[in-house]
Design an enzyme around this catalytic site. Sequence first.
Site, mmCIF file in Angstrom:
data_model
loop_
_atom_site.group_PDB
_atom_site.id
_atom_site.type_symbol
_atom_site.label_atom_id
_atom_site.label_comp_id
_atom_site.label_asym_id
_atom_site.label_seq_id
_atom_site.Cartn_x
_atom_site.Cartn_y
_atom_site.Cartn_z
ATOM 1 N N GLY A 148 -2.910 15.635 0.186
ATOM 2 C CA GLY A 148 -4.431 14.431 0.057
ATOM 3 C C GLY A 148 -4.356 13.060 -0.112
ATOM 4 N N HIS B 179 0.449 2.735 -7.671
ATOM 5 C CA HIS B 179 -0.844 1.997 -7.382
ATOM 6 C C HIS B 179 -1.889 1.744 -9.042
ATOM 7 C CE1 HIS B 179 -1.174 2.998 -2.723
ATOM 8 N NE2 HIS B 179 -0.126 1.451 -2.571
HETATM 9 C C1 BV8 Z 1 2.023 -4.176 0.217
HETATM 10 C C2 BV8 Z 1 -5.294 1.325 -5.692
HETATM 11 C C3 BV8 Z 1 3.864 -5.400 0.086
HETATM 12 C C4 BV8 Z 1 -6.719 0.292 -6.277
HETATM 13 C C5 BV8 Z 1 -5.083 0.988 -3.668
HETATM 14 C C6 BV8 Z 1 -0.807 -4.001 8.651
HETATM 15 C C7 BV8 Z 1 -0.325 -2.932 8.907
HETATM 16 C C8 BV8 Z 1 0.089 -2.096 8.025
HETATM 17 C C9 BV8 Z 1 0.799 -2.297 6.765
HETATM 18 C C10 BV8 Z 1 -0.227 -3.685 6.346
HETATM 19 C C11 BV8 Z 1 -0.146 -4.710 7.024
HETATM 20 N N1 BV8 Z 1 -1.808 -5.125 6.361
HETATM 21 C C12 BV8 Z 1 -1.462 -5.214 5.303
HETATM 22 C C13 BV8 Z 1 -0.481 -4.239 5.240
HETATM 23 C C14 BV8 Z 1 -0.050 -3.515 3.815
HETATM 24 C C15 BV8 Z 1 -1.296 -2.717 3.111
HETATM 25 C C16 BV8 Z 1 -1.274 -1.615 3.721
HETATM 26 O O1 BV8 Z 1 -1.102 -0.835 4.081
HETATM 27 N N2 BV8 Z 1 -2.744 -2.083 3.969
HETATM 28 C C17 BV8 Z 1 -3.007 -0.932 5.369
HETATM 29 C C18 BV8 Z 1 -4.958 -0.899 4.770
HETATM 30 C C19 BV8 Z 1 -3.133 -1.318 6.807
HETATM 31 N N3 BV8 Z 1 -0.229 -2.622 2.555
HETATM 32 C C20 BV8 Z 1 -0.531 -3.150 0.707
HETATM 33 O O2 BV8 Z 1 -0.932 -4.287 0.349
HETATM 34 C C21 BV8 Z 1 0.544 -2.662 -0.396
HETATM 35 N N4 BV8 Z 1 1.430 -3.820 -0.527
HETATM 36 O O3 BV8 Z 1 2.856 -3.401 1.461
HETATM 37 O O4 BV8 Z 1 3.239 -5.172 -0.628
HETATM 38 C C22 BV8 Z 1 5.345 -4.159 -0.409
HETATM 39 C C23 BV8 Z 1 5.772 -3.199 -0.086
HETATM 40 C C24 BV8 Z 1 7.080 -2.935 -0.414
HETATM 41 C C25 BV8 Z 1 7.782 -2.856 -1.056
HETATM 42 C C26 BV8 Z 1 7.482 -5.043 -1.606
HETATM 43 C C27 BV8 Z 1 6.154 -5.108 -0.786
HETATM 44 C C28 BV8 Z 1 -0.758 -2.369 -1.683
HETATM 45 C C29 BV8 Z 1 -1.194 -1.078 -0.970
HETATM 46 C C30 BV8 Z 1 -1.641 -0.488 -2.440
HETATM 47 C C31 BV8 Z 1 -3.598 -0.836 -2.355
HETATM 48 N N5 BV8 Z 1 -4.265 -0.449 -3.400
HETATM 49 N N6 BV8 Z 1 -5.554 1.501 -4.420
HETATM 50 C C32 BV8 Z 1 -7.871 0.970 -6.202
HETATM 51 O O5 BV8 Z 1 -7.459 2.530 -6.380
HETATM 52 O O6 BV8 Z 1 -8.677 0.531 -6.567
HETATM 53 S S1 BV8 Z 1 -4.975 1.469 -2.347
HETATM 54 C C33 BV8 Z 1 -5.794 3.077 -1.740
HETATM 55 O O7 BV8 Z 1 -5.725 3.546 -0.240
HETATM 56 C C34 BV8 Z 1 -5.877 3.855 -3.139
HETATM 57 O O8 BV8 Z 1 -5.097 3.585 -3.763
HETATM 58 C C35 BV8 Z 1 -4.213 4.766 -2.066
HETATM 59 O O9 BV8 Z 1 -3.335 4.637 -2.221
HETATM 60 C C36 BV8 Z 1 -4.522 4.674 -0.305
HETATM 61 C C37 BV8 Z 1 -5.126 5.372 0.308
HETATM 62 O O10 BV8 Z 1 -5.582 6.156 -0.215
HETATM 63 P P1 BV8 Z 1 -5.624 8.232 0.097
HETATM 64 O O11 BV8 Z 1 -5.006 7.968 -1.267
HETATM 65 O O12 BV8 Z 1 -5.013 8.574 1.396
HETATM 66 O O13 BV8 Z 1 -7.491 8.199 0.195
HETATM 67 P P2 BV8 Z 1 -8.145 8.307 1.537
HETATM 68 O O14 BV8 Z 1 -9.808 8.619 0.679
HETATM 69 O O15 BV8 Z 1 -7.463 7.676 1.825
HETATM 70 O O16 BV8 Z 1 -7.933 9.352 1.787
HETATM 71 C C38 BV8 Z 1 -7.847 11.360 1.008
HETATM 72 C C39 BV8 Z 1 -7.647 12.145 2.187
HETATM 73 O O17 BV8 Z 1 -7.733 13.347 1.328
HETATM 74 C C40 BV8 Z 1 -8.103 11.933 3.576
HETATM 75 O O18 BV8 Z 1 -6.712 12.704 4.446
HETATM 76 C C41 BV8 Z 1 -8.938 13.517 3.348
HETATM 77 O O19 BV8 Z 1 -8.932 14.643 4.543
HETATM 78 C C42 BV8 Z 1 -7.654 14.234 1.768
HETATM 79 N N7 BV8 Z 1 -8.821 14.878 0.958
HETATM 80 C C43 BV8 Z 1 -10.000 14.940 0.931
HETATM 81 N N8 BV8 Z 1 -10.252 16.114 -0.427
HETATM 82 C C44 BV8 Z 1 -9.660 17.056 -0.148
HETATM 83 C C45 BV8 Z 1 -8.239 16.432 0.555
HETATM 84 N N9 BV8 Z 1 -6.874 17.184 0.819
HETATM 85 C C46 BV8 Z 1 -6.749 17.844 0.580
HETATM 86 N N10 BV8 Z 1 -8.054 18.690 -0.639
HETATM 87 C C47 BV8 Z 1 -8.789 18.223 -0.637
HETATM 88 N N11 BV8 Z 1 -9.833 19.101 -1.192
#
Ligand code: BV8
Length: 224
Positions: A171, A105
């Site tokens: 994570g 990303h």
């Molecule tokens: C794409 C960068 C096509 C910027 C980010 C409908 C259904 C399915 C998919 C889609 C849909 N509509 C659209 C889509 C696709 C879309 C998508 O998935 N949307 C989601 C919301 C449904 N995806 C895209 O658009 C991607 N591109 O699909 O292109 C393609 C694909 C492949 C090949 C060709 C073409 C692009 C997505 C990238 C977006 N950019 N970030 C920035 O950082 O500002 S996303 C952002 O959220 C992060 O980068 C990260 O990747 C993502 C997920 O977040 P996490 O890292 O998991 O963090 P989160 O807070 O959610 O969770 C933290 C976890 O840690 C929790 O579980 C917590 O319990 C745990 N935790 C907390 N503390 C601890 C811990 N674990 C252990 N120890 C601790 N101490």
Amino acid sequence: MKIVVLTGAGISAESGVPTFRDSDGLWEGHNVEDVATPEAYDARPSFVQKFYDERRAFLSKVEPNPAHVALGRLSELLGSDLTLVTQNIDDLHERGGAHDVVHMHGELLSALCRACTGRTPWHKELSDFPPCPRCGVSELRPDVVWFGEIPYEMGRIQAALMRADLFVSVGTSGAVYPAAGFVQMAKACGAKTLELNLVPSDGTAFFDEARHGLAGELVPAWVD
Ligand code: BV8
């Protein structure tokens, strides 16, 4: 033994870097659509640049935690038998000793020029729209993959998933694709799968094994 490790914001949480979807997360106060899409950038470039400028500046105030350092040791040990893929845009894996990290990303410490598409290591602000060091045009944006944009190095990631003996997710909430689908791809190609996360993720049912707790404890215990 070929291993693929996928990390998300949770691995940096104990370093003090906010996650996205936990209660005090980055998305609190911001709709994702307002800051992490090309449309948001086109509509309010300075607002989005400032959102990333703040996160870039914050990096100098945080340090890698034992989870990053353990993966750094594993990277040293396994070399190219480890493919470390991160969804995170911080530099804590590198500062924890990991080599050749795949930032699917993008990275906060890189700027992308919309005019010449060149990339430049970047540690300062972008909200004053400085000229691109390569082409001189003031079109530098954060070098991060927004929603609707194609993640980086997908070919390399898919090749690593297909030959992996073990896939470990650390994570991540499993909320964002294509990263959230990697466990199923690895499993379909014969890998064992392990989730290390604070709580069960959206995809926890796809894993052969899941251990829940702090990454700073779970990851060193797994590596060692
Ligand atoms: C794409 C960068 C096509 C910027 C980010 C409908 C259904 C399915 C998919 C889609 C849909 N509509 C659209 C889509 C696709 C879309 C998508 O998935 N949307 C989601 C919301 C449904 N995806 C895209 O658009 C991607 N591109 O699909 O292109 C393609 C694909 C492949 C090949 C060709 C073409 C692009 C997505 C990238 C977006 N950019 N970030 C920035 O950082 O500002 S996303 C952002 O959220 C992060 O980068 C990260 O990747 C993502 C997920 O977040 P996490 O890292 O998991 O963090 P989160 O807070 O959610 O969770 C933290 C976890 O840690 C929790 O579980 C917590 O319990 C745990 N935790 C907390 N503390 C601890 C811990 N674990 C252990 N120890 C601790 N101490």
